[in-house]
Motif scaffolding. Sequence first.
Motif, PDB file in Angstrom:
ATOM      1  N   SER A   1       0.880  -1.169   0.000  1.00 25.61           N
ATOM      2  CA  SER A   1       0.000   0.000   0.000  1.00 25.61           C
ATOM      3  C   SER A   1       0.918   1.220   0.000  1.00 25.61           C
ATOM      4  CB  SER A   1      -0.909  -0.036   1.230  1.00 25.61           C
ATOM      5  OG  SER A   1      -1.802   1.067   1.247  1.00 25.61           O
TER       6      SER A   1
ATOM      7  N   LYS B   1      -9.677   4.753   1.726  1.00 28.33           N
ATOM      8  CA  LYS B   1      -8.906   4.107   2.789  1.00 28.33           C
ATOM      9  C   LYS B   1      -7.524   3.655   2.301  1.00 28.33           C
ATOM     10  CE  LYS B   1     -12.996   2.429   5.250  1.00 28.33           C
ATOM     11  NZ  LYS B   1     -13.730   1.229   5.723  1.00 28.33           N
TER      12      LYS B   1
ATOM     13  N   GLN C   1      -3.680   1.735   3.860  1.00 30.90           N
ATOM     14  CA  GLN C   1      -3.073   0.903   4.899  1.00 30.90           C
ATOM     15  C   GLN C   1      -1.553   1.064   4.825  1.00 30.90           C
ATOM     16  OE1 GLN C   1      -4.682  -3.042   4.796  1.00 30.90           O
ATOM     17  NE2 GLN C   1      -3.489  -3.790   6.537  1.00 30.90           N
TER      18      GLN C   1
ATOM     19  N   GLY D   1       0.555  -4.319   3.956  1.00 33.17           N
ATOM     20  CA  GLY D   1      -0.061  -3.169   4.598  1.00 33.17           C
ATOM     21  C   GLY D   1       0.309  -3.151   6.064  1.00 33.17           C
TER      22      GLY D   1
ATOM     23  N   ASP E   1      -2.548  -0.379  10.644  1.00 30.25           N
ATOM     24  CA  ASP E   1      -3.621   0.609  10.718  1.00 30.25           C
ATOM     25  C   ASP E   1      -4.238   0.868   9.346  1.00 30.25           C
ATOM     26  OD1 ASP E   1      -3.044   1.208  13.530  1.00 30.25           O
ATOM     27  OD2 ASP E   1      -1.222   2.129  12.740  1.00 30.25           O
ATOM     28  N   THR E   2      -5.572   0.781   9.271  1.00 36.20           N
ATOM     29  CA  THR E   2      -6.307   1.145   8.063  1.00 36.20           C
ATOM     30  C   THR E   2      -7.113   2.394   8.365  1.00 36.20           C
ATOM     31  OG1 THR E   2      -6.483  -1.155   7.319  1.00 36.20           O
ATOM     32  CG2 THR E   2      -8.053   0.423   6.389  1.00 36.20           C
TER      33      THR E   2
ATOM     34  N   VAL F   1      -5.982  -0.980   0.199  1.00 33.56           N
ATOM     35  CA  VAL F   1      -5.788  -1.811   1.392  1.00 33.56           C
ATOM     36  C   VAL F   1      -5.589  -3.271   0.996  1.00 33.56           C
ATOM     37  CG1 VAL F   1      -7.156  -0.263   2.835  1.00 33.56           C
ATOM     38  CG2 VAL F   1      -8.275  -2.195   1.696  1.00 33.56           C
TER      39      VAL F   1
END
Length: 325
Positions: free
Chosen positions: A152, A183, A185, A210, A213-214, A277
Amino acid sequence: MSKLATVYGGSGFVGRYIVRRLAKAGWRVRVAVRRPNEAIFLKPYGTVGQVEPVFCNIRDDASVRLVMEGSDVVVNCVGTFDKRGRNNFDAVQDEGATRIAAIASELGVSRLVHISAIGADAEGETFYMRSKGRGEAGILEHFPTATILRPSVVFGPEDAFFNRFASMSRLGPILPVIGAETKFQPVYVDDVAQAAMAGIEGASGVFELGGPDTQTFRELMHEMLDVIRRRRMVVNVPFFIAGIMGASFDFMSLLSGGLLKGPVTKDQVISLKYDNVVGPDARGLADLGVEATAMESILPSYLWRFRPSGQYDAIKESAKNLRAD
């Protein structure tokens, strides 16, 4: 004699971390880049002569083959955001990646690791993702046991993500973003390097990388602003407006022959419509034995320079608590 690794694009953001880990593990490292003189900073990563930047043009078969000869493993970190010119998406991320895999197979290289991106799809909506997807297909066609890593957004001291927006935050009270609810990641750059080492050591297949945290684009900007201790209004730029901006900047770049580049392209605007993500069924860092690093443990170590008083900001805050006797 220690084994030899050739890292294409090894002076780039991700590449330099892979080179460092290879050198620490005792590998001899040949760093294939377009401008070897600008990659001299890599040489102290190892002992004298252990890390050697060499010239290579991945658009040329002979050039790619010459720097790969004698290599035990190959890592391809070369990527671009340029749609036009000789080093465009197709030339670098599709044809270049395929060329590296074909020659690696021809020369009997034992392992190949390729850095791609989440969302890579030969039938994708953007030129960038289509070229990434075609490059992956070309690699697997010639080198079926390759390790393909799809990170990501990658963060770290030299990143072009948090550093860019932290710099923008100094220009005024508003911080504009495109796709505020999209979003991401974010993954730490050295975690990607560890994943590459796992590929070098034998892990095969496609892995999406990733962090733990997303968050939405807006949330990431607020976290960044907290770290640099600035109060800014994060404003979302609607996609239809951003699309017009991107098309205008693309046209400006075309008229200038690529000399002038805008802050965003139409291709990037389209990409920002989709979450970036790790897929629910994808193999990731844990499958490679890598523990994901949290952003909160890394961001303050390099974003402090964007604070109002830079390195003295913490001292000033502490001084406010002092009371005169």
